[in-house]
Design an enzyme around this catalytic site. Structure first.
Site, PDB file in Angstrom:
ATOM      1  N   ILE A 202       0.730  -1.235   0.034  1.00  0.00           N
ATOM      2  CA  ILE A 202      -0.060  -0.083   0.239  1.00  0.00           C
ATOM      3  C   ILE A 202       0.916   1.294   0.080  1.00  0.00           C
ATOM      4  CG2 ILE A 202      -1.861   1.142   1.243  1.00  0.00           C
ATOM      5  CD1 ILE A 202      -2.799  -1.491   2.399  1.00  0.00           C
ATOM      6  N   ASP A 218      -6.025  -0.383  10.360  1.00  0.00           N
ATOM      7  CA  ASP A 218      -6.129  -2.103  10.358  1.00  0.00           C
ATOM      8  C   ASP A 218      -7.420  -2.383   9.426  1.00  0.00           C
ATOM      9  OD1 ASP A 218      -4.053  -2.480  11.845  1.00  0.00           O
ATOM     10  OD2 ASP A 218      -5.248  -3.084  13.703  1.00  0.00           O
ATOM     11  N   GLU A 244       1.993  -3.650   5.505  1.00  0.00           N
ATOM     12  CA  GLU A 244       0.985  -3.458   4.499  1.00  0.00           C
ATOM     13  C   GLU A 244       1.474  -4.060   3.158  1.00  0.00           C
ATOM     14  OE1 GLU A 244       3.980  -1.956   4.468  1.00  0.00           O
ATOM     15  OE2 GLU A 244       3.154  -0.172   3.179  1.00  0.00           O
TER      16      GLU A 244
HETATM   17  P1  GH3 Z   1       5.514   3.469   0.574  1.00  0.00           P
HETATM   18  O1  GH3 Z   1       4.515   3.870  -0.540  1.00  0.00           O
HETATM   19  O2  GH3 Z   1       6.831   3.609   0.344  1.00  0.00           O
HETATM   20  O3  GH3 Z   1       5.143   1.883   0.819  1.00  0.00           O
HETATM   21  O4  GH3 Z   1       5.334   4.256   1.885  1.00  0.00           O
HETATM   22  P2  GH3 Z   1       4.587   3.547   3.330  1.00  0.00           P
HETATM   23  O5  GH3 Z   1       4.162   4.661   4.189  1.00  0.00           O
HETATM   24  O6  GH3 Z   1       3.597   2.712   2.838  1.00  0.00           O
HETATM   25  O7  GH3 Z   1       5.557   2.676   3.792  1.00  0.00           O
HETATM   26  P3  GH3 Z   1       6.323   2.517   5.157  1.00  0.00           P
HETATM   27  O8  GH3 Z   1       7.090   1.293   5.247  1.00  0.00           O
HETATM   28  O9  GH3 Z   1       7.205   3.774   5.531  1.00  0.00           O
HETATM   29  O10 GH3 Z   1       5.302   2.351   6.164  1.00  0.00           O
HETATM   30  C1  GH3 Z   1       4.445   1.358   6.651  1.00  0.00           C
HETATM   31  C2  GH3 Z   1       3.504   1.738   7.466  1.00  0.00           C
HETATM   32  O11 GH3 Z   1       2.631   0.683   7.650  1.00  0.00           O
HETATM   33  C3  GH3 Z   1       4.089   1.890   8.939  1.00  0.00           C
HETATM   34  C4  GH3 Z   1       3.461   0.820   9.892  1.00  0.00           C
HETATM   35  O12 GH3 Z   1       2.865   1.922  10.805  1.00  0.00           O
HETATM   36  C5  GH3 Z   1       1.985   0.360   9.023  1.00  0.00           C
HETATM   37  N1  GH3 Z   1       1.937  -0.656   9.490  1.00  0.00           N
HETATM   38  C6  GH3 Z   1       2.439  -1.945   9.454  1.00  0.00           C
HETATM   39  N2  GH3 Z   1       1.906  -2.911  10.100  1.00  0.00           N
HETATM   40  C7  GH3 Z   1       0.607  -2.388  10.144  1.00  0.00           C
HETATM   41  C8  GH3 Z   1      -0.402  -2.923  10.821  1.00  0.00           C
HETATM   42  O13 GH3 Z   1      -0.437  -4.032  11.331  1.00  0.00           O
HETATM   43  N3  GH3 Z   1      -1.587  -2.158  11.241  1.00  0.00           N
HETATM   44  C9  GH3 Z   1      -1.459  -0.763  10.699  1.00  0.00           C
HETATM   45  N4  GH3 Z   1      -2.431  -0.077  11.237  1.00  0.00           N
HETATM   46  N5  GH3 Z   1      -0.525  -0.369  10.073  1.00  0.00           N
HETATM   47  C10 GH3 Z   1       0.529  -1.081   9.813  1.00  0.00           C
HETATM   48 MG    MG Z   2       3.861   1.068   1.873  1.00  0.00          MG
HETATM   49 MG    MG Z   3       5.921  -1.923   3.294  1.00  0.00          MG
HETATM   50 MG    MG Z   4       7.306   0.769   2.614  1.00  0.00          MG
END
Ligand code: GH3
Ligand code: MG
Ligand code: MG
Ligand code: MG
Length: 325
Positions: A202, A218, A244
């Protein structure tokens, strides 16, 4: 009264005499053509409030066994016109009744039939004339054993599915992919058919969390899973790798077809906003997708995943909300 409970099945004893013990009624089928013996068996088994059905021929008994969820089948080997052992082997040859406990009733003079019956899969026997307490005790043992096995099996299946499922979204998890992708790839190589892998992530998901909170994040993750699953074939496989990031495995699919699937997935997510439970209104999210195709001799699951990951990275670099093969 002393009560000893072993899980679901409380065994209540009073001065050594077994009393009615099962909370759940058992469904029992009796094959017997002697009215006197049948009455005795019915009366005895009904003491435990079991629901007992009777049949006087193998054919009728089999029909009932196949259309009911039975906990015990009692088979008389003293039938006038038939061999009760036939029912024994029939029950063991049908999937539905393969596990049902079988209790034989034999005449003392026909003990040789018992060996044959046990060989065919019967679990226990009683000798005629029937001693009521003995019949009841042996019936209870079989019913209890069956229930115990069912419980073990359902616990096992539950823990298995928990170990391989992502608890947030209900799709498979990384562990499942690690176990399953090598096998799918091997099958693809053997059958000279391609298998495609889509890796998607995502876009700017951190912004969703930061703007609306983790709980809404979520919800979006769940909806992305559900929406993706709905747009796949039943034998395609989707898993959440973590965060994600998701993976979709498309058996029997070449790069061209995978591109169509990926583009459709991308559009379904980008074009329809997500409705979430609070009053934040609609949330728009997009995904970036990377594709790799495997199925050539020497391909590995790790290589396939790495190539789709690289393509996904390319998609992010190209501005997101796009597909790169
Ligand atoms: P990019 O377009 O580069 O993928 O940007 P991004 O913001 O999606 O990527 P980044 O890896 O910087 O951040 C991913 C985020 O996903 C950070 C974290 O808080 C969130 N995340 C990871 N696992 C979960 C989860 O189980 N639930 C929720 N609500 N958020 C999550
Ligand atoms: Mg992402
Ligand atoms: Mg990611
Ligand atoms: Mg990422």
């Amino acid at each position: 009264l002393r009560e000893t409970t072993s899980g679901q099945f409380g065994v209540i004893e009073r001065s050594g005499t077994l009393l009615s013990e099962s909370f759940e009624r058992a469904q029992v089928l009796v094959l017997e053509d002697s009215v006197l013996d049948l009455d005795k068996v019915l009366e005895t088994l009904q003491r435990d409030h079991n629901s007992v059905m009777a049949a006087d021929s193998c054919a009728k008994a089999l029909e009932r066994a196949l259309s009911n969820e039975l906990d015990l089948v009692v088979i008389s080997l003293t039938l006038l016109n038939e061999d009760g052992l036939r029912l024994c082997s029939q029950l063991r040859s049908h999937e539905r009744t393969r596990q049902v406990p079988i209790l034989l009733m034999v005449d003392e003079g026909d003990l040789n039939h018992v060996a044959k019956g046990l060989e065919l899969g019967a679990n226990d026997y009683v000798i005629k004339p029937i001693d009521r307490n003995e019949l009841l005790a042996r019936a209870r043992t079989q019913i209890r054993r069956k229930r115990y096995q069912e419980r073990l099996r359902s616990n096992y299946e539950q823990s298995l599915s928990m170990a391989l499922t992502d608890s947030l979204t209900g799709v498979f998890n990384r562990r499942y992919v690690n176990a399953h992708l090598p096998r799918l790839l091997e099958r693809a190589i053997d059958s000279h058919k391609p298998v495609s892998v889509l890796m998607f992530d995502i876009d700017h998901f951190k912004v969703v969390n930061d703007s609306y909170g983790h709980a809404i994040g979520d919800e979006v993750l769940r909806e992305v899973s559900a929406r993706s699953s709905r747009n796949l074939r039943t034998f395609d496989l989707i898993a959440r790798l973590g965060g994600e990031e998701f993976i979709v495995i498309l058996p029997d699919t070449d790069g061209e077809a995978a591109l169509i699937v990926a583009e459709r997935l991308r559009q379904r997510i980008a074009d329809t906003p997500f409705t979430v439970s609070t009053d934040v209104g609609e949330i728009r999210v997009t995904v970036s997708i990377g594709i790799s195709v495997g199925g050539r001799l020497g391909d590995t699951a790790e290589g396939l995943i790495r190539r789709s990951d690289e393509a996904l990275y390319e998609a992010k670099r190209s501005g997101r909300n796009c597909v790169i093969a």
